[in-house]
Design an enzyme around this catalytic site. Structure first.
Site, PDB file in Angstrom:
ATOM      1  N   HIS A   1      35.154  39.176  39.920  1.00  0.00           N
ATOM      2  CA  HIS A   1      36.297  38.431  39.395  1.00  0.00           C
ATOM      3  C   HIS A   1      35.977  37.665  38.116  1.00  0.00           C
ATOM      4  O   HIS A   1      36.618  37.883  37.090  1.00  0.00           O
ATOM      5  CB  HIS A   1      36.869  37.480  40.444  1.00  0.00           C
ATOM      6  CG  HIS A   1      38.137  36.827  39.986  1.00  0.00           C
ATOM      7  ND1 HIS A   1      39.274  37.555  39.660  1.00  0.00           N
ATOM      8  CD2 HIS A   1      38.448  35.529  39.745  1.00  0.00           C
ATOM      9  CE1 HIS A   1      40.235  36.736  39.264  1.00  0.00           C
ATOM     10  NE2 HIS A   1      39.750  35.495  39.291  1.00  0.00           N
TER      11      HIS A   1
ATOM     12  N   HIS B   1      37.742  29.392  31.079  1.00  0.00           N
ATOM     13  CA  HIS B   1      36.726  29.848  32.041  1.00  0.00           C
ATOM     14  C   HIS B   1      35.403  30.238  31.377  1.00  0.00           C
ATOM     15  O   HIS B   1      34.655  31.055  31.926  1.00  0.00           O
ATOM     16  CB  HIS B   1      37.258  31.021  32.863  1.00  0.00           C
ATOM     17  CG  HIS B   1      38.517  30.719  33.607  1.00  0.00           C
ATOM     18  ND1 HIS B   1      38.641  29.649  34.468  1.00  0.00           N
ATOM     19  CD2 HIS B   1      39.729  31.345  33.618  1.00  0.00           C
ATOM     20  CE1 HIS B   1      39.861  29.627  34.987  1.00  0.00           C
ATOM     21  NE2 HIS B   1      40.546  30.630  34.482  1.00  0.00           N
TER      22      HIS B   1
ATOM     23  N   TYR C   1      48.804  34.493  43.720  1.00  0.00           N
ATOM     24  CA  TYR C   1      48.921  33.132  43.181  1.00  0.00           C
ATOM     25  C   TYR C   1      49.775  32.250  44.081  1.00  0.00           C
ATOM     26  O   TYR C   1      50.412  31.300  43.634  1.00  0.00           O
ATOM     27  CB  TYR C   1      49.447  33.142  41.747  1.00  0.00           C
ATOM     28  CG  TYR C   1      48.391  33.591  40.766  1.00  0.00           C
ATOM     29  CD1 TYR C   1      47.702  32.680  39.983  1.00  0.00           C
ATOM     30  CD2 TYR C   1      48.062  34.931  40.636  1.00  0.00           C
ATOM     31  CE1 TYR C   1      46.714  33.091  39.106  1.00  0.00           C
ATOM     32  CE2 TYR C   1      47.079  35.355  39.763  1.00  0.00           C
ATOM     33  CZ  TYR C   1      46.405  34.427  38.999  1.00  0.00           C
ATOM     34  OH  TYR C   1      45.422  34.837  38.134  1.00  0.00           O
TER      35      TYR C   1
ATOM     36  N   ASP D   1      42.551  37.934  42.267  1.00  0.00           N
ATOM     37  CA  ASP D   1      43.701  37.055  42.082  1.00  0.00           C
ATOM     38  C   ASP D   1      44.994  37.849  42.268  1.00  0.00           C
ATOM     39  O   ASP D   1      45.523  38.435  41.327  1.00  0.00           O
ATOM     40  CB  ASP D   1      43.676  36.353  40.718  1.00  0.00           C
ATOM     41  CG  ASP D   1      42.711  35.181  40.703  1.00  0.00           C
ATOM     42  OD1 ASP D   1      42.083  34.895  41.732  1.00  0.00           O
ATOM     43  OD2 ASP D   1      42.596  34.537  39.641  1.00  0.00           O
TER      44      ASP D   1
ATOM     45  N   ASN E   1      39.403  33.647  42.739  1.00  0.00           N
ATOM     46  CA  ASN E   1      39.453  32.225  43.094  1.00  0.00           C
ATOM     47  C   ASN E   1      40.787  31.817  43.707  1.00  0.00           C
ATOM     48  O   ASN E   1      40.843  30.896  44.533  1.00  0.00           O
ATOM     49  CB  ASN E   1      39.148  31.349  41.875  1.00  0.00           C
ATOM     50  CG  ASN E   1      40.107  31.582  40.724  1.00  0.00           C
ATOM     51  OD1 ASN E   1      40.140  32.690  40.159  1.00  0.00           O
ATOM     52  ND2 ASN E   1      40.874  30.575  40.338  1.00  0.00           N
TER      53      ASN E   1
END
Length: 470
Positions: free
Chosen positions: A311, A321, A191, A188, A226
């Protein structure tokens, strides 16, 4: 020495009652606003000069640490593909020529992206390099690691989920104080997927300029998260990871990988395996087959420290999560224990957490306990998803605290892993506390392979003495 003694004491105390001595930090973070740095802020300013190279970053370029990939972007025209480099500042006795590419993403067109491989480097040396651009050329430096060796000391920094807020900038500035030789980045990046249309590409550019203060000098070992997927059917962009793959190369071919999202490198005394949470990983898939072979290649006599990067964490005690890493845990956890992985670093959860050595490999749908249990062959799982991104902190915990969780805190920060020798490494997590770097969680990491061998040797010696005395 005093610091190391304190670290050993803290580990002994934390191990007195594995699973019942877990700590939930009471620290409450006074966040700076989780808003991205403004495009006109000096922290992400375009460097001066016509067509000046920008977003400069480096990563390892081979399997064993004797090569570096230098990447940069020129905005106005292609410019030169060349990097000049040498062992003295301003004296560049070598020249390498790279490749150039560009791409479009919806109605955004990238600058000219350059990737240049510097190979056959000397170990344990400081190199100075110049990215050529006429009067706008820019100069940087990097250090190569020591040779692959059983007892080679080395210091890694660990950062994840950085983004480009003022909290992100704080994390970067603090990490620079730690003199880490390489950054393990657990996914990540920019963003930019929180933006739309043309602004997606713009925010990839601004993140590259933000990270340059570190990434142009310290090799960053990249993991895809992601937020790198960027699957946008409404924009006609349906090929995952396009922005990421164009901009951030990895040396995947050198470890026999067919995909830049999973690969391995060896650096000093560490063998580092990078996995892709968001690519197929079940049995018979390319990533599964590659990892099976890569574990067989690990030689703990040459690289005693076995580190895995991914990740989404396999063990997570936050509501955010929760259990998203369960699929990969089911597939790979038994291998982690079989091959005695020392530590697994992950991100994704915007907070910090460290586990005990636990596993859940005895459970299947027909038998076995469904809870994680202490397991001396298991790695320590550490979540460092606290870089400072626009999503803010994950502050909601699972209660009661699960028995696998040793320490957790909802705050921004970064980590260091300082390998001392084949048997021990010092690990620290540092909180970004109102502009100050505060060491908060720490432990001595015992090497899973060599400490086990040493313990077995002592037991064998003791039995021989007892037999002799009898």
């Amino acid at each position: 020495m005093l610091v190391e003694l304190l670290l050993f004491s803290s580990v002994l105390l934390s191990c007195i009652c594995n699973g019942n001595a877990g700590v939930t930090s009471a620290f409450v973070r006074n966040e700076w606003p989780s808003v991205d740095v403004a495009l006109d802020d000096q922290a992400i300013a375009v460097p001066e000069g016509y067509n000046a190279p920008q977003q400069v970053h480096i990563t390892q370029g081979d399997y064993d640490g004797k090569a570096v990939i230098v990447s940069w972007i020129t905005a106005d025209e292609p410019g030169s593909n060349k990097v000049r480099y040498g062992l003295s500042d301003g004296k560049y006795h070598f020249t390498a020529e790279g490749v150039m590419q560009k791409y479009t993403f919806y109605n955004y067109t990238s600058g000219y992206i350059h990737h240049c491989l510097l190979d056959d480097l000397q170990y344990d040396a400081k190199y100075y390099y110049e990215v050529e651009a006429g009067n706008s050329s820019r100069r940087f430096w990097f250090r190569t690691p020591p040779p692959i060796d059983l007892d080679a000391p080395y210091r890694f920094g660990i950062i994840g989920d950085l983004g480009q807020t003022y909290n992100s900038l704080s994390t970067l500035e603090h990490s620079l104080q730690l003199d880490a030789e390489t950054i393990l980045y657990v996914g990540d990046l920019s963003y930019a997927d929180r933006y739309k249309y043309h602004d997606v590409g713009v925010r990839w550019d601004s993140w590259g300029r933000l990270a340059e203060r570190s990434a142009a000098y310290q090799p960053w070992i990249w993991v895809a998260g992601n937020h790198e997927i960027e699957y946008f059917p409404y924009m006609g962009e349906v090929i995952p990871f396009r922005n990421y793959v164009y901009r951030y190369p990895t040396p995947h071919h050198t470890s026999g990988s067919s995909n830049p999202l999973w690969y391995a490198v060896r650096r000093a005394s560490a063998h580092i395996i990078v996995l892709s949470t968001y690519s197929p990983f079940v049995k018979y898939t390319p990533q599964w087959l590659w990892l099976k072979e890569e574990f067989e290649r690990v030689d703990r006599v040459k690289t005693p420290w076995l580190i895995v990067l991914m990740h989404a964490p396999m063990y997570n005690s936050y509501n955010s999560h929760f259990m998203e890493g369960e699929g990969m845990r089911v597939v790979f956890e038994s291998w982690f224990c079989q091959y005695k992985v020392d530590v697994v670093f992950a991100g994704h959860v915007h907070a910090y957490e460290r586990s005990y050595r636990v596993s859940n490999i005895k459970y299947n749908v027909s038998s076995g306990t469904s809870y994680a249990a202490p397991d001396k062959s298991a790695p320590v799982y550490i979540t460092v998803g606290d870089g400072g991104n626009k999503g803010g902190l994950a502050t909601s915990f699972k209660y009661p605290q699960p028995n696998y969780c040793a320490f957790r805190e909802a705050s921004y920060g970064h980590s260091t892993l300082e390998i001392k020798n084949r048997t021990h490494a010092l690990y620290h997590w540092n909180r970004n506390d109102d502009g100050k770097r505060v060491p908060t969680d720490q432990m001595v990491l015992h090497n899973q392979y060599w400490c086990c061998r040493r313990s077995n040797g002592r037991r064998r010696t003791k039995r021989k003495i007892n037999l002799y005395s009898n």
